[in-house]
Design a protein around this motif. Sequence first.
Motif, PDB file in Angstrom:
ATOM      1  N   GLN A 117      19.050  29.512   5.081  1.00 35.98           N
ATOM      2  CA  GLN A 117      19.750  29.282   3.814  1.00 35.98           C
ATOM      3  C   GLN A 117      18.784  28.986   2.673  1.00 35.98           C
ATOM      4  O   GLN A 117      18.953  29.483   1.552  1.00 35.98           O
ATOM      5  CB  GLN A 117      20.732  28.115   3.955  1.00 35.98           C
ATOM      6  N   LYS A 122      22.655  32.475  -0.087  1.00 34.30           N
ATOM      7  CA  LYS A 122      23.904  33.063   0.375  1.00 34.30           C
ATOM      8  C   LYS A 122      24.232  34.320  -0.430  1.00 34.30           C
ATOM      9  O   LYS A 122      23.778  34.483  -1.552  1.00 34.30           O
ATOM     10  CB  LYS A 122      25.038  32.046   0.240  1.00 34.30           C
ATOM     11  N   PRO A 129      28.149  29.769   5.014  1.00 42.35           N
ATOM     12  CA  PRO A 129      27.820  30.746   6.056  1.00 42.35           C
ATOM     13  C   PRO A 129      28.575  30.421   7.335  1.00 42.35           C
ATOM     14  O   PRO A 129      29.116  29.311   7.486  1.00 42.35           O
ATOM     15  CB  PRO A 129      26.311  30.559   6.233  1.00 42.35           C
ATOM     16  N   LEU A 293      24.727  35.190   4.684  1.00 42.30           N
ATOM     17  CA  LEU A 293      23.412  35.022   4.077  1.00 42.30           C
ATOM     18  C   LEU A 293      22.980  36.302   3.373  1.00 42.30           C
ATOM     19  O   LEU A 293      23.423  37.403   3.718  1.00 42.30           O
ATOM     20  CB  LEU A 293      22.368  34.667   5.130  1.00 42.30           C
TER      21      LEU A 293
END
Length: 350
Positions: A117, A122, A129, A293
């Motif tokens: 992350q 994202k 996520p 992601l």
Amino acid sequence: MSTTVTVGVDAMGGDLGPRPVVEGAVDAARMMGDDVRLALVGDRSEIQAELARLRATHLPLSVIHASDRVAMDEDPLRAVRRKRDSSLNLLARMQARGEIQAMISPGSTGAVVASAQVALGKLEGVSRPAIASFLPTLHGSSVVVDVGASPDCRPLNLLQFAIMGSLYASLVLRLPRPRVGLLSIGEEREKGNELSRAAHRLLERSGLNFIGNLEGRDVLQGKADVLVCDGFVGNVVLKVTEGAMAFFANRVRREMRGSIAARLGSWLLKPSLLRLRRSLDPEELGGAPLLGLNGICIVAHGRSGSLAIRNAITMAVRCARQGVNEHIRVQLAAIPEWVRVERPEAAPCV
């Protein structure tokens, strides 16, 4: 001609050290064509020693040295922040720079999620996520999303999980119109807690092939192709199922060693039992994609063997070539504005 895909593999994150990771990468390199390249990230001397043992120095495998590693028992966020030169962090930054198209790690799930992350961010429109894992069922397997990335969720999160899980099942598993079920404590739409009831209202209007609530007893029956829940519930379901499978396997082995009749029966049933064991083997699944992601991240089990790593690499390549992220981005952008404000009770009548 297929575009070349480069997959980075964290060789140091698992419980079993670099040996099974390198073995799995070597198997994948031998099985796949020249349009797939692998980068093993970790202690150079240890990785090269394993490659030499396997006589695999001629394969399209590059070795990227990392001076540190994240242990399973470390605090995930602290390790990600302090160990910038760990194999996991280096792998995530490589993907962020475009040097690889996908990453795989058998490391701590929390650390993998945090590192990915931070480095990748994202996808536009994604609020949380989600890890999508497989569970065996009477009719093949189901995708369960989320199984641990986001324990605390809101209704919009579950709607997005359903969209991402449905797209993953459609593109990667090649299911034309996946059936989506919401895990709850009763089949009726009014059953469940506030989160599940609100999520049910959103899913009814989502345009997905939503079949309603499913109870815990339905999980392994194959009634849905995609099971949606928050990460807390999903992780409990996953671990309970793994424990139940281990219990079943141990009891079968114990019974088979009982009487002469049991041994004879087990010999006759051996081909069927071997097929059953293979269908329940987590090594066959490889890993679980972390959906949402701005990149491709496969979370492998900490005790992954070479078969699991090889299958995780296959999964990563398939995700890259099917353009899973671009499809997710398009679908999330189409969510109506009334959903985004997370007031399903204010939804327009349809």
